[in-house]
Structures are given as structure tokens and as C-alpha cells.
Design a protein around this motif. Structure first.
Motif, mmCIF file in Angstrom:
data_model
loop_
_atom_site.group_PDB
_atom_site.id
_atom_site.type_symbol
_atom_site.label_atom_id
_atom_site.label_comp_id
_atom_site.label_asym_id
_atom_site.label_seq_id
_atom_site.Cartn_x
_atom_site.Cartn_y
_atom_site.Cartn_z
ATOM 1 N N ARG A 53 0.832 -1.216 0.000
ATOM 2 C CA ARG A 53 0.000 0.000 0.000
ATOM 3 C C ARG A 53 0.865 1.264 0.000
ATOM 4 O O ARG A 53 0.423 2.326 0.413
ATOM 5 C CB ARG A 53 -0.937 -0.025 1.214
ATOM 6 N N TRP A 54 2.081 1.160 -0.488
ATOM 7 C CA TRP A 54 3.017 2.277 -0.485
ATOM 8 C C TRP A 54 2.422 3.516 -1.159
ATOM 9 O O TRP A 54 2.554 4.624 -0.655
ATOM 10 C CB TRP A 54 4.326 1.869 -1.175
ATOM 11 N N ASP A 55 1.762 3.332 -2.292
ATOM 12 C CA ASP A 55 1.180 4.493 -2.990
ATOM 13 C C ASP A 55 0.149 5.209 -2.122
ATOM 14 O O ASP A 55 0.055 6.438 -2.150
ATOM 15 C CB ASP A 55 0.558 4.073 -4.321
ATOM 16 N N ASP A 56 -0.617 4.459 -1.338
ATOM 17 C CA ASP A 56 -1.587 5.074 -0.426
ATOM 18 C C ASP A 56 -0.863 5.884 0.653
ATOM 19 O O ASP A 56 -1.278 6.987 1.005
ATOM 20 C CB ASP A 56 -2.474 4.014 0.241
ATOM 21 N N LEU A 58 2.048 7.229 0.389
ATOM 22 C CA LEU A 58 2.621 8.418 -0.240
ATOM 23 C C LEU A 58 1.595 9.537 -0.376
ATOM 24 O O LEU A 58 1.924 10.708 -0.214
ATOM 25 C CB LEU A 58 3.184 8.079 -1.616
ATOM 26 N N GLN A 59 0.343 9.179 -0.643
ATOM 27 C CA GLN A 59 -0.701 10.199 -0.753
ATOM 28 C C GLN A 59 -0.879 10.953 0.559
ATOM 29 O O GLN A 59 -1.119 12.164 0.570
ATOM 30 C CB GLN A 59 -2.022 9.575 -1.215
#
Length: 103
Positions: A53-56, A58-59
Motif C-alpha cells: 500500500r506504499w502508494d496510499d 505516499l498520498q
């Protein structure tokens, strides 16, 4: 400055009450933001095992960094004044209703 790193860490089994140690991969993001004074830097760090869930994540960091202001507020007190937190009139004093050893 922005820095990311993946690292494998050893998790001692005793932490979870088991005999064997385990290994886990963690990802870390560090963002250094220079402060207006020029002599200090704020560092924001995110570390997680939840790489899927890295992209989450980052948000969330982007939202936090986007909330920063790189200019002085129009109503900021003079840095040399003795106005403390919450306009109490004394440096390092607690806002009304807070009991601390400093106020």
C-alpha cells in the motif's frame, strides 16, 4: 531532499513470544524541508512494512507536505517578542487550562 530505502530487518522472536527471529522488509521515506530561518530543517519520515500500500501512504505524506507554508503568516508575532503560545504573553507558558511544569 527526498530519500527512500528498502531494508530487511530482523525482528526478535521474543518480541512476539516465539523462539525464532523473523525477517521483515520495511520501506522508509525521508523528506527534509528547510525552514525559513535558514538554519534549521524539518524532517518528515515514514517507515512501513506495508509496502503493498506504499502508494496510499505516499498520498498521505503528499497531503501533509502540501499543507506546509513556506512563507511567514501575515499575523505572526515578532520572533523577538515575549508573546508565548496561545497569546498568553509569556514565553513557554501553557495555554489556559493546561497544567504543565513550565506554565
Amino acid at each position: 531532499m527526498v530519500s527512500t530505502q528498502d531494508r530487511e530487518v530482523v525482528v526478535p522472536g521474543a518480541v512476539y513470544g516465539v523462539q525464532e527471529d523473523s525477517r521483515s522488509t520495511v520501506r522508509q521515506l525521508q523528506v527534509a524541508v528547510p525552514l525559513l530561518s535558514g538554519d534549521r530543517t524539518a524532517v518528515f519520515v515514514l517507515t512501513t512494512e506495508d509496502i503493498d500500500r506504499w502508494d496510499d501512504h505516499l498520498q498521505v505524506v503528499i497531503a501533509i507536505l502540501g499543507s506546509l507554508s513556506l512563507s511567514e503568516p501575515a499575523d505572526a508575532p515578532d520572533p523577538g517578542s515575549d508573546v508565548g503560545p496561545a497569546g498568553t504573553g509569556a514565553p513557554n507558558s501553557a495555554p489556559p487550562g493546561f497544567d504543565t511544569p513550565f506554565g
